[in-house]
Design an enzyme around this catalytic site. Sequence first.
Site, PDB file in Angstrom:
ATOM      1  CE  LYS A  75     -93.657  31.994   5.260  1.00  7.51           C
ATOM      2  NZ  LYS A  75     -94.082  33.287   5.662  1.00  7.51           N
ATOM      3  CB  VAL A 121     -91.309  29.541  13.095  1.00  6.88           C
ATOM      4  CG1 VAL A 121     -92.551  29.112  13.864  1.00  6.88           C
ATOM      5  CG2 VAL A 121     -90.820  28.422  12.204  1.00  6.88           C
ATOM      6  N   GLY A 146    -100.329  43.740   3.466  1.00  7.21           N
ATOM      7  CA  GLY A 146     -99.055  43.036   3.318  1.00  7.21           C
ATOM      8  C   GLY A 146     -98.868  41.873   4.276  1.00  7.21           C
ATOM      9  CD  GLU A 170     -96.433  33.817   3.035  1.00 12.98           C
ATOM     10  OE1 GLU A 170     -95.454  33.563   2.335  1.00 12.98           O
ATOM     11  OE2 GLU A 170     -96.350  34.428   4.115  1.00 12.98           O
ATOM     12  CE  LYS A 229     -95.279  31.294   9.204  1.00  9.57           C
ATOM     13  NZ  LYS A 229     -96.386  32.263   9.185  1.00  9.57           N
TER      14      LYS A 229
HETATM   15  N1  HSE Z   1     -98.310  35.283   5.545  1.00  2.76           N
HETATM   16  C1  HSE Z   1     -97.689  35.047   6.783  1.00  2.76           C
HETATM   17  C2  HSE Z   1     -98.724  35.242   7.884  1.00  2.76           C
HETATM   18  C3  HSE Z   1     -96.520  35.988   6.980  1.00  2.76           C
HETATM   19  O1  HSE Z   1     -99.806  35.766   7.601  1.00  2.76           O
HETATM   20  O2  HSE Z   1     -98.475  34.853   9.005  1.00  2.76           O
HETATM   21  C4  HSE Z   1     -95.565  35.563   8.042  1.00  2.76           C
HETATM   22  O3  HSE Z   1     -95.045  34.288   7.837  1.00  2.76           O
END
Ligand code: HSE
Length: 435
Positions: free
Chosen positions: A103, A130, A185, A188, A203
């Site tokens: 993104k 997105v 996980g 980011e 996004k």
């Molecule tokens: N870090 C992002 C989130 C992952 O938490 O939505 C998906 O883009």
Amino acid sequence: MKPVNIGICGLGTVGSGVYNILQRNAKQINSRANAAICVTHVGSRRDNPACDIGETRVSRDIFEVAKDPTIDIVVELIGGTSVAFDLVMMSIKHGKHVVTANKALIAENGAEIFAAAEQQGVIVAFEAAVAGGIPIIKALREGLAGNQINWLAGIINGTSNFILTEMASKGRAFPDVLAEAQAKGYAEADPTFDIEGIDAAHKLAILASVAFSIPLNIESIFVQGITQLEQLDIGYARELGYAIKHLGIARQSGEGVELRVHPTLVPAASLIAGVNDVLNAVMVDADALGSSLYYGRGAGSEPTASSVLADIIDISRVLENPPATWVPALGCPLEVLTAQKMIPVADIETCYYLRFSMLDTPGALSNATKIMADAGISIEAIIQKEQPAGIDYVNVILVTNRLPERCLNAAVSEIEDLSTVQGSVTTLRLEHLDQ
Ligand code: HSE
């Protein structure tokens, strides 16, 4: 069936998901694509035990994949905007179609990337960029292509939604929940992107471009994260009948386009208020369809890989068709994108939630409400909390009617200047999200 050779760059969480789904669902995928889709080259600095790539060729230098003459589609899953940009541009230069989940790359460098792709006659597809597995890009540029989009509002960062959900439902502290989101996980590599709203802004820039046929415009987005949000505001909002969600909002009107990302009070009974945990949802208000809601997993290995595969299948289906027959990346050809006036945040109208601490003395509250009345601000709801004996200050919570931010700011400064008010006024935006 014609063979379609895939090169995957980045064999992390999403890359391994793509590999595994391709193995598991090969038969259906190939018949839907009318092609024999096969990963023939992987570019990755390290192996990933989450998938078994057998004898597939592996290059530690990902650029080898972009240069590989046998590859039809390069799948960029390395993230970031520097090496990923070079990889995507090199792939385009070598005549490859590109699928990416990146993104930041699309939001910040999309204009250059799509121009190069158009020139080379290749596709750059980004459904996974997105809302992870939710097919919102295809919904906007294909399913809703006959509509004028009035506005969209989305929970488009799973990490922020997870944190807010845990804070609201279990009263957990922010740092504790963030650590869990990182361990799971969701976050980011740099979690600032999640909690400061940058990921959601990336996004939103993409969504707004596709929805309104405007150029990608990350600079015009007002961005506020969730780091300043306090537990007691979540509680007061609940008492007033609202949930606090971190939303990306894009709206177009005769005045122009507003783009903003911020914590928002939404009615507790609304569909979007029920979107919890790491889930994402995008509500779209379109002139013909009316409101629709797209809901699902916005992060994670196979949900994101699901969108990557949809793009791979799309491209495989049209590989031999002339570019003019493809659905354009942003929903319309680049030359048709039209810049619109961006409404500055000071002029954007919304309702507000205000909280301040006030000396419990006769006339104090009426002085504050007089400031609001003089500014033409209507108070829609009010709570004043009785404090335990010995504490002279009470929390006052107000909900206003819709007004531009600049009107609110002037009134808030005056309230903060009252001798009876302690500290600053906490201000949160509130949206009813009605059509
Ligand atoms: N870090 C992002 C989130 C992952 O938490 O939505 C998906 O883009």
